[in-house]
Write an enzyme that holds these catalytic residues in place. Sequence first.
Site, PDB file in Angstrom:
ATOM      1  N   ARG A   1      28.998 -26.374  19.887  1.00 54.16           N
ATOM      2  CA  ARG A   1      28.497 -26.292  21.262  1.00 54.16           C
ATOM      3  C   ARG A   1      27.066 -25.752  21.250  1.00 54.16           C
ATOM      4  O   ARG A   1      26.605 -25.199  20.250  1.00 54.16           O
ATOM      5  CB  ARG A   1      29.393 -25.400  22.120  1.00 54.16           C
ATOM      6  CG  ARG A   1      29.220 -23.919  21.859  1.00 54.16           C
ATOM      7  CD  ARG A   1      30.133 -23.080  22.730  1.00 54.16           C
ATOM      8  NE  ARG A   1      29.782 -21.669  22.632  1.00 54.16           N
ATOM      9  CZ  ARG A   1      30.562 -20.671  23.019  1.00 54.16           C
ATOM     10  NH1 ARG A   1      31.758 -20.931  23.536  1.00 54.16           N
ATOM     11  NH2 ARG A   1      30.161 -19.427  22.896  1.00 54.16           N
TER      12      ARG A   1
ATOM     13  N   TYR B   1       1.483  -9.803  35.166  1.00 52.77           N
ATOM     14  CA  TYR B   1       2.766  -9.220  35.559  1.00 52.77           C
ATOM     15  C   TYR B   1       3.874  -9.986  34.852  1.00 52.77           C
ATOM     16  O   TYR B   1       3.617 -10.943  34.115  1.00 52.77           O
ATOM     17  CB  TYR B   1       2.959  -9.252  37.085  1.00 52.77           C
ATOM     18  CG  TYR B   1       2.742 -10.594  37.741  1.00 52.77           C
ATOM     19  CD1 TYR B   1       3.729 -11.577  37.735  1.00 52.77           C
ATOM     20  CD2 TYR B   1       1.540 -10.879  38.389  1.00 52.77           C
ATOM     21  CE1 TYR B   1       3.535 -12.795  38.349  1.00 52.77           C
ATOM     22  CE2 TYR B   1       1.329 -12.107  39.003  1.00 52.77           C
ATOM     23  CZ  TYR B   1       2.333 -13.063  38.985  1.00 52.77           C
ATOM     24  OH  TYR B   1       2.135 -14.277  39.581  1.00 52.77           O
TER      25      TYR B   1
ATOM     26  N   HIS C   1      11.102 -24.003  35.615  1.00 50.68           N
ATOM     27  CA  HIS C   1      11.989 -22.852  35.716  1.00 50.68           C
ATOM     28  C   HIS C   1      13.047 -22.839  34.608  1.00 50.68           C
ATOM     29  O   HIS C   1      14.248 -22.785  34.868  1.00 50.68           O
ATOM     30  CB  HIS C   1      12.644 -22.790  37.096  1.00 50.68           C
ATOM     31  CG  HIS C   1      11.668 -22.478  38.181  1.00 50.68           C
ATOM     32  ND1 HIS C   1      10.954 -21.301  38.224  1.00 50.68           N
ATOM     33  CD2 HIS C   1      11.267 -23.201  39.256  1.00 50.68           C
ATOM     34  CE1 HIS C   1      10.163 -21.309  39.279  1.00 50.68           C
ATOM     35  NE2 HIS C   1      10.323 -22.451  39.926  1.00 50.68           N
TER      36      HIS C   1
ATOM     37  N   ASP D   1       0.843  -1.199   0.000  1.00 46.68           N
ATOM     38  CA  ASP D   1       0.000   0.000   0.000  1.00 46.68           C
ATOM     39  C   ASP D   1       0.879   1.250   0.000  1.00 46.68           C
ATOM     40  O   ASP D   1       1.854   1.333   0.751  1.00 46.68           O
ATOM     41  CB  ASP D   1      -0.884  -0.009   1.250  1.00 46.68           C
ATOM     42  CG  ASP D   1      -2.138   0.842   1.083  1.00 46.68           C
ATOM     43  OD1 ASP D   1      -2.061   1.843   0.354  1.00 46.68           O
ATOM     44  OD2 ASP D   1      -3.164   0.507   1.688  1.00 46.68           O
TER      45      ASP D   1
ATOM     46  N   LYS E   1       0.267  13.222  11.587  1.00 49.01           N
ATOM     47  CA  LYS E   1       1.097  14.407  11.802  1.00 49.01           C
ATOM     48  C   LYS E   1       0.234  15.593  12.208  1.00 49.01           C
ATOM     49  O   LYS E   1       0.625  16.388  13.089  1.00 49.01           O
ATOM     50  CB  LYS E   1       1.875  14.731  10.521  1.00 49.01           C
ATOM     51  CG  LYS E   1       2.685  16.026  10.630  1.00 49.01           C
ATOM     52  CD  LYS E   1       3.531  16.262   9.394  1.00 49.01           C
ATOM     53  CE  LYS E   1       4.319  17.572   9.545  1.00 49.01           C
ATOM     54  NZ  LYS E   1       5.266  17.782   8.429  1.00 49.01           N
TER      55      LYS E   1
END
Length: 516
Positions: free
Chosen positions: A512, A217, A275, A123, A135
């Site tokens: 690694r 949170y 975790h 577009d 603006k």
Amino acid sequence: MQVRRALLSVSDKSGIVEFAQGLAALGIEIISTGGTAAALTAAGIAVKDVASHTGFPEIMGGRVKTLHPLIHGGLLGRRGIDEQVMADHGIAAIDLLAVNLYPFAQTVARADCSVAEAIENIDIGGPAMVRAAAKNHDAVTVLVDPTDYAAVLAALRASGETDASLRRRLAAKAYAHTAAYDTMVAAYLNTQGGAAPAVELPETLTLAFKRLLPLRYGENPHQQAAFYRDPAGNGVGSARLLQGKELSYNNIADADTAIECARRFAAPACVIVKHANPCGVAVRNDLAAAYEAAYRTDPTSAFGGIIACNREIDEVTARLMIERQFIEVLAAPSFSTAALTLLAGKPNLRVLATGELGPGIARLEYRSVNGGLLAQTSDELTLRPGDFKIVSQRVPGKEELGDLEFAWQVCQFVKSNAIVFARDRATVGVGAGQMSRVYSTRIAAIKATDENIAVAGAVMASDAFFPFRDGIDTAAGFGIRAVIQPGGSKRDDEVIAAANEHGMAMLFTGVRHFRH
């Protein structure tokens, strides 16, 4: 600012008829284009076509229609400053603009989309109008999201105008909309169509992620958080929450690790994460058996964990899981009807359907630092036959080799320094996130011992090389019989000698898998 004239030109026509009806009822003149004008006219709404407004026809197959001074002058004209020049040139003020852009992302997502079709869906006039109106938001109300129509209509019905704070909020949203659009186009041109080699780490990095949901949170209750989705992703970001409480920040992070680890296996696999680290992983001929083996690794850590599987979860597997442990999130490509009925009895359990995962896709990963952003290509490297080198005197047997390859795949998802013990395509013990590789080895053994799992005869994977022989000596003391590691230490000869002394087989991969 009084709204007397509006220009409506939208690709997403959700709510546009009702919005236009509301504007018309307030006596606001409506200018429109193409499909939007046709939809409004069909609904009996009086519309002035853009070509009639400008006195200039659409040309080049619609490529040029709103790029005209009467449009942009109407959007950019400063009230109280530019009235005279607007009058001199016959420019009528446009006080409200509702535009959303060509569906570029949806177009290029189609498998049959050609480069030419993608280009036509870039577009030009839309972003130019949106930026102009944004603006000049001191005077112009700009809308790019149908969910904002109601608030604007309510303001107009109350006073005939919108207030400055609303216009500024909408202007910010408009610039974010065009920025995201440009980012999608840039990404496509960088990676598609054969125009140029893929640019994985561009000189200027632009990102466009759509907010999927606000989170209660972040990692901790005092941190604010939200989840943003990459439209091109096919992992946790595109999964559907079928039931359960809202996902938390930590749920999403852990689910990502579990899903991506499960994705790596071709056979039925189960991954339990706690975790940010896998605490149990197993591959079996059926999913229920895979879960049993994964859970056995570390039942203590599995409590409250995240589980991901790479096969549909049936009733038998679902029952086994919820009878065995408390689960925060359960993710799988799909769930049988019977399994979902059973899981509904645990209304707080978050159930995620990922869809078929398929192989991992190379992508960029990001991590913010204070004052910057780190970007890297994702670690999609997998071990294939011939990719490793046997450096020990003893050659691993076929079963040992399969276990070594399994342990290496799991090790990739364990926080460094990472050590994984495995036997029979299941984890035996996992040592994660330690400052010393020796301590990671000891922790893996402690966990196995605590769960009455014999370590003797198991194999070991290490995400990085052993800098000294002490890690090998420690592993041998627990009965480890074979080791897979990257190699590359200055003391590789010493480490290999230690393996030979203990009669251990050792493979070097040459790569690694640090995970921080």
